[in-house]
Scaffold this motif. Structure first.
Motif, PDB file in Angstrom:
ATOM      1  N   VAL A  59       0.878  -1.169   0.000  1.00  0.00           N
ATOM      2  CA  VAL A  59       0.000   0.000   0.000  1.00  0.00           C
ATOM      3  C   VAL A  59       0.911   1.214   0.000  1.00  0.00           C
ATOM      4  O   VAL A  59       1.780   1.339   0.856  1.00  0.00           O
ATOM      5  N   PHE A  60       0.755   2.113  -0.980  1.00  0.00           N
ATOM      6  CA  PHE A  60       1.557   3.330  -1.068  1.00  0.00           C
ATOM      7  C   PHE A  60       0.733   4.498  -0.551  1.00  0.00           C
ATOM      8  O   PHE A  60      -0.412   4.685  -0.948  1.00  0.00           O
ATOM      9  N   LEU A  61       1.327   5.272   0.354  1.00  0.00           N
ATOM     10  CA  LEU A  61       0.650   6.434   0.928  1.00  0.00           C
ATOM     11  C   LEU A  61       1.491   7.679   0.757  1.00  0.00           C
ATOM     12  O   LEU A  61       2.707   7.637   0.924  1.00  0.00           O
ATOM     13  N   HIS A  62       0.831   8.768   0.446  1.00  0.00           N
ATOM     14  CA  HIS A  62       1.469  10.078   0.372  1.00  0.00           C
ATOM     15  C   HIS A  62       0.520  11.038   1.062  1.00  0.00           C
ATOM     16  O   HIS A  62      -0.681  11.032   0.801  1.00  0.00           O
ATOM     17  N   GLY A  63       1.043  11.834   1.991  1.00  0.00           N
ATOM     18  CA  GLY A  63       0.169  12.751   2.701  1.00  0.00           C
ATOM     19  C   GLY A  63       0.915  13.723   3.589  1.00  0.00           C
ATOM     20  O   GLY A  63       2.113  13.931   3.444  1.00  0.00           O
ATOM     21  N   ILE A  64       0.172  14.290   4.535  1.00  0.00           N
ATOM     22  CA  ILE A  64       0.673  15.321   5.433  1.00  0.00           C
ATOM     23  C   ILE A  64       0.438  14.873   6.877  1.00  0.00           C
ATOM     24  O   ILE A  64      -0.638  14.411   7.217  1.00  0.00           O
ATOM     25  N   ILE A  65       1.471  15.038   7.701  1.00  0.00           N
ATOM     26  CA  ILE A  65       1.328  14.826   9.136  1.00  0.00           C
ATOM     27  C   ILE A  65       0.920  16.170   9.726  1.00  0.00           C
ATOM     28  O   ILE A  65       1.585  17.182   9.506  1.00  0.00           O
ATOM     29  N   LYS A  66      -0.187  16.183  10.444  1.00  0.00           N
ATOM     30  CA  LYS A  66      -0.681  17.426  11.039  1.00  0.00           C
ATOM     31  C   LYS A  66      -0.105  17.561  12.440  1.00  0.00           C
ATOM     32  O   LYS A  66      -0.161  16.631  13.232  1.00  0.00           O
TER      33      LYS A  66
END
Length: 70
Positions: A59-66
């Motif tokens: 599973v590939f994830l790309h995002g932002i840590i808040k």
């Protein structure tokens, strides 16, 4: 791996507050569990997922840590 371990993986794979990570999976159950953890982290306001790709073996994830002060 659990939800806390997943969050630690995001933090170690991050540049600033952006992260990109590929999580290996072995079964459909693992894929479902990873999806549930990601949903929980989003509801809790800890991450914002920009891209989620379900690949054959990962599973590939790309995002932002808040980050928030409490």
């Amino acid at each position: 791996m659990n939800k806390v371990g997943l969050m630690k993986s995001f933090q170690s794979a991050s540049r600033g507050n952006l992260f990109s990570i590929e999580i290996p999976k072995a079964t459909k159950e693992e894929e479902k569990q990873i999806g549930e953890w990601i949903s929980e982290l989003e509801r809790e306001g800890k991450i914002k997922v920009r891209e989620l790709l379900q690949r054959e073996y990962s599973v590939f994830l790309h995002g932002i840590i808040k980050y928030a002060s409490e």
